[in-house]
Design an enzyme around this catalytic site. Structure first.
Site, short mmCIF file in Angstrom:
data_model
loop_
_atom_site.label_atom_id
_atom_site.label_comp_id
_atom_site.label_asym_id
_atom_site.label_seq_id
_atom_site.Cartn_x
_atom_site.Cartn_y
_atom_site.Cartn_z
N LYS A 149 0.83 -1.20 0.00
CA LYS A 149 0.00 0.00 0.00
C LYS A 149 0.86 1.26 0.00
CE LYS A 149 -4.12 -2.10 1.95
NZ LYS A 149 -3.55 -3.47 2.05
N CYS A 158 -7.75 -6.89 6.28
CA CYS A 158 -8.11 -7.93 5.32
C CYS A 158 -8.86 -9.02 6.08
CB CYS A 158 -6.89 -8.49 4.59
SG CYS A 158 -5.54 -9.07 5.65
#
Length: 432
Positions: A244, A360
């Site tokens: 990210k 997640c």
């Protein structure tokens, strides 16, 4: 190796996992060392069979009425690969290196049994102790949501706009079957067959030049929803290997200050080479040593991104071994870790700044419940409406809003609903 011999090998590897209680990757490596005659294609096919068995471990055993390595493999062939009893019987003919012929009980199970009356945890292939948590998240749909998390994931790539463009990357990777992803404006997807080897992306010129990075579409969207802008000061608080971080850097167009850090310095090891390949020049990687690597930054950041430590339930389709190794204590520890990192982030945000909290995971304790507890501790923060958060999708936002699960606390993506890994995103703002 023949398909039948590969099937025998898969049964053998499943037995190794069961008897030695080791991760699937270790068992496959152990088998490969002992059977060096197996080529790369054979090893890839055997690994595909093994991971498909792990995806459908409970349902396959339930279908066959027996919980053994052989039963799991046979049940998987019907449930996951769509083989009928006759096709499975041809593979199990008892010839050299082939599994023993089917028994009458096995034939009957393969011909007649279904999952219609199986419990949700069995039909959805998840540990029974998680049933209450998944029921809270999805209600009666938990079986279907979990079943989608048991299917094989595609290979997703993100185009790095610091190095290239979507159209050119799509054209250069067309030979691998690449196509545009449905949601991410920078995503490419390669769908893999059950026996297919993963393409050698890391040898592709576009990868070597930093034009593409491997990243699930859900992870791409989570980064996009942070709203990182050029010129901002952004802290990636749980940067890990930098997936990210790279996406944030591209969003910032090389302008502003991007600080990447992680409590575990071992996780940061790959980030330097990845940043260099991607052409990122405004990132400051701070490895934890003695003291706080973010000392002196209190109340200064426009955006703090938390890719939170979590159970990873949203990535089960990529790591099916993990769901069977997960324990309740791990969930409890992750919830504590998340609360701690959220409190750390709160101290770093300036008035008018934001926290983007990402997991997640699909479990409520790690997602909405965690956000509500944070706001209760920090009433000076407020959650930004998910409909506002997804605006960067442009014309795709309306369809995405209908597909994902939106609430006052954030948004949840799942394989069943959005075709991505399971990701939760919540963006919180500290008012001026």
């Amino acid at each position: 190796m023949t398909p039948a011999a590969r099937l025998s090998a898969a049964i053998e590897v499943i037995a190794i996992i069961e008897n030695q209680r080791i991760p699937a990757a270790n068992a496959l490596k152990e088998w490969g060392v002992a059977h060096r005659f197996a080529g790369s294609g054979d090893r890839a096919a055997i690994a595909g069979l093994v991971y498909d068995v792990l995806r459908r471990r409970s349902s396959s055993a339930w279908l066959m009425g027996e919980d053994t390595p052989r039963a799991r493999v046979l049940g998987m062939l019907k449930l996951e690969r769509g083989f009928d009893a006759e096709r499975i019987a041809l593979l199990c003919d008892g010839a050299r290196f082939a599994p023993e012929p089917l028994s009458e009980a096995e034939r009957a199970a393969l011909r007649s049994r279904t999952l219609d009356d199986a419990p949700a945890a069995v039909a959805g292939d998840y540990p029974e102790w998680l049933d209450a948590e998944l029921a809270t998240a999805f209600g009666d749909a938990r079986k279907d949501e979990a079943a989608a998390m048991a299917r094989r994931a595609p290979l997703d790539l993100r185009v790095n706009t610091l190095r290239g463009q979507l159209a050119k990357a799509l054209a250069s990777l067309r030979h691998l079957g690449a196509a545009a992803t449905p949601w991410s404006p920078l995503g490419l997807r390669i769908v893999l067959d059950a026996d297919a080897r993963s393409p050698g992306i890391q040898a592709e010129p576009d990868f070597l030049k930093g034009v593409v990075e491997v990243q699930d579409e859900g992870s791409q969207l989570a980064a996009l929803f942070t709203g990182a802008k050029p010129g901002e000061q952004v802290i990636d608080l749980c940067a890990g290997a930098g997936g990210k971080t790279l996406a944030l850097a591209a969003m910032m167009e090389g302008r502003g200050r991007l600080i990447a850090t992680d409590r575990d310095k071992r996780q940061l090891a790959p980030i330097h080479e990845r940043l260099s390949r991607a052409g990122v020049h405004n990132a400051d990687v701070r490895t934890p040593k003695e003291g706080d690597p973010l000392a002196g930054l209190a109340g200064q950041s426009d955006l703090v991104v938390i890719d939170a430590p979590c159970t990873g339930t949203g990535t089960w389709r990529r790591n099916p071994d993990a769901k069977w190794r997960m324990r309740r204590g791990a969930l409890e520890q992750r919830v504590k870790d998340q609360a701690e990192v959220l409190d750390r982030a709160a101290a770093l945000v300036k008035p008018g700044g934001r926290i983007a909290y990402i997991t997640c995971s699909v479990l409520p304790q790690e997602n909405g419940e965690q956000i509500r507890a944070f706001v209760a501790r920090h009433p000076n923060f407020e959650t930004i409406s998910p409909t506002k958060v997804i605006e960067p999708l442009g014309e795709r936002a309306v369809a995405f809003q209908q597909a994902a699960m939106l609430s006052e606390d954030g948004l949840l993506m799942t394989p069943r609903r959005t075709g991505t890994d399971g990701f939760f995103v919540s963006v919180l703002k500290r008012p001026q």
